[in-house]
Design a protein around this motif. Structure first.
Motif, PDB file in Angstrom:
ATOM      1  N   UNK A  59      47.163  47.295  36.733  1.00 63.23           N
ATOM      2  CA  UNK A  59      45.962  48.177  37.214  1.00 63.23           C
ATOM      3  C   UNK A  59      44.824  48.462  36.188  1.00 63.23           C
ATOM      4  N   UNK A  60      45.146  48.204  34.874  1.00 66.32           N
ATOM      5  CA  UNK A  60      44.135  48.091  33.751  1.00 66.32           C
ATOM      6  C   UNK A  60      43.136  46.784  33.890  1.00 66.32           C
ATOM      7  N   UNK A  61      44.097  45.872  34.278  1.00 67.67           N
ATOM      8  CA  UNK A  61      43.120  44.485  34.566  1.00 67.67           C
ATOM      9  C   UNK A  61      42.162  44.315  35.522  1.00 67.67           C
ATOM     10  N   UNK A  62      42.622  45.264  36.716  1.00 67.71           N
ATOM     11  CA  UNK A  62      41.780  45.167  37.667  1.00 67.71           C
ATOM     12  C   UNK A  62      40.439  46.354  37.521  1.00 67.71           C
ATOM     13  N   UNK A  63      40.931  47.139  36.851  1.00 67.15           N
ATOM     14  CA  UNK A  63      40.017  48.445  36.682  1.00 67.15           C
ATOM     15  C   UNK A  63      39.044  48.345  35.593  1.00 67.15           C
ATOM     16  N   UNK A  64      39.591  48.081  34.422  1.00 64.61           N
ATOM     17  CA  UNK A  64      38.856  48.207  33.312  1.00 64.61           C
ATOM     18  C   UNK A  64      38.255  46.830  32.849  1.00 64.61           C
ATOM     19  N   UNK A  65      38.611  45.722  33.203  1.00 64.54           N
ATOM     20  CA  UNK A  65      37.783  44.214  32.869  1.00 64.54           C
ATOM     21  C   UNK A  65      37.151  43.712  33.822  1.00 64.54           C
ATOM     22  N   UNK A  66      36.845  44.304  35.128  1.00 66.00           N
ATOM     23  CA  UNK A  66      36.197  43.826  36.091  1.00 66.00           C
ATOM     24  C   UNK A  66      36.712  42.372  36.763  1.00 66.00           C
ATOM     25  N   UNK A  67      38.304  42.452  36.551  1.00 67.62           N
ATOM     26  CA  UNK A  67      38.738  41.283  36.979  1.00 67.62           C
ATOM     27  C   UNK A  67      38.671  40.798  38.497  1.00 67.62           C
ATOM     28  N   UNK A  68      38.538  41.908  39.149  1.00 70.29           N
ATOM     29  CA  UNK A  68      38.305  41.426  41.043  1.00 70.29           C
ATOM     30  C   UNK A  68      37.128  40.641  40.926  1.00 70.29           C
ATOM     31  N   UNK A  69      36.045  40.967  39.993  1.00 68.45           N
ATOM     32  CA  UNK A  69      34.862  40.124  40.319  1.00 68.45           C
ATOM     33  C   UNK A  69      34.986  38.846  39.704  1.00 68.45           C
TER      34      UNK A  69
END
Length: 275
Positions: A59-69
């Motif tokens: 959850x933190x990776x996808x939300x905090x680090x713009x990982x989805x982009x």
């Protein structure tokens, strides 16, 4: 005699099994560690399985680090660049294997010679060219600079050489042009080779870090390898996010291999038979 064969088979299987464990263990460790907290990851003595599994790292990776982009950027570059490289490799392989023109062998040797030049040696001049073209912080610098792949050209030439010349001559007598022969005859016959090459090219593009790190400046354009580097700070490294991000990046590679594994094995087998 049969007993000796059985014993030798057991030894071979044991060695292969042991080798498989050694190869897969780091990936398994990375995957189970992605469900641990930061405190548990750095704890000593280390724990193998997480005491309190959590998906908060994902959850933190996808939300905090713009990982989805980063993930979408990598997929975009991967698909487009792979298709371009495969097509140019087939095109060049067909030219070098089936067409006759002056200095063909000499030009092909020059192409092969570029494989001997270490990639870092060319980075400085290539980066200067990107500055001249004003392609810094652009996907053009990632895609156009790699449209011709020497390894892909060599592999395609070797496979296309094995196609009978009589088949191509018959197509020419029927009025087929060279591009129609390439698309209608050559490509369907080398599908296993295309699949094998696609896997190698995808791995190379997906894991490429140095060149995207040099030419991309905008956070919204970063690929996954560059994004993972952001998890490491000067005084602090978030191992939980690094391991989680690395676990996510493996998924597309596994999907590609699962879909193309049959063709990949066929391509490797055909290469062995040709030798």
């Amino acid at each position: 005699m049969n007993k000796k064969i059985r014993i030798s088979n057991i030894i071979i299987y044991f060695i292969l099994f042991l080798g498989t464990i050694i190869i897969l263990f780091p990936f398994f460790w990375m995957f189970i560690s992605s469900f641990k907290t930061m405190e548990e990851i750095v704890a000593f003595p280390p724990t193998f399985f997480p005491k309190a599994p959590t998906v908060q790292n994902y959850i933190n990776v996808w939300k905090e680090m713009n990982f989805d982009r980063y993930f979408l950027n990598s997929i975009f570059v991967l698909v487009l660049k792979t298709l371009v490289i495969i097509y140019t490799s087939v095109l060049a392989g067909y030219v070098f294997s089936k067409l006759q023109f002056r200095f063909k062998n000499g030009i092909f040797l020059i192409v092969l010679a570029t494989m001997m030049v270490p990639y870092p040696v060319t980075i400085l001049s290539l980066y200067q060219e990107m500055v001249w073209f004003q392609w810094i912080d652009s996907y053009k610098a990632l895609i156009i600079t790699g449209v011709f792949n020497t390894f892909g050209i060599f592999v395609m030439k070797q496979f296309i050489t094995g196609i009978p010349d009589s088949l191509i001559e018959s197509a020419r007598l029927d009025g087929c042009g060279e591009f129609r022969i390439l698309h209608k005859i050559i490509m369907p016959l080398i599908k296993p080779a295309l699949s094998a090459l696609a896997i190698f090219i995808c791995l190379q593009i997906w894991n490429d870090f140095l060149w995207p790190f040099l030419v991309l400046n905008s956070d919204k354009k970063y690929t996954i390898p560059v994004g993972l580097a952001l998890f490491k700070g000067r005084y602090y490294t978030d191992y939980a996010k690094q391991l989680t991000g690395a676990a996510i990046t493996i998924v597309p590679v596994l999907v590609i291999y699962l879909f193309l594994q049959k063709q990949f094995v066929e391509g490797i087998t055909m290469a062995g038979l040709k030798e």
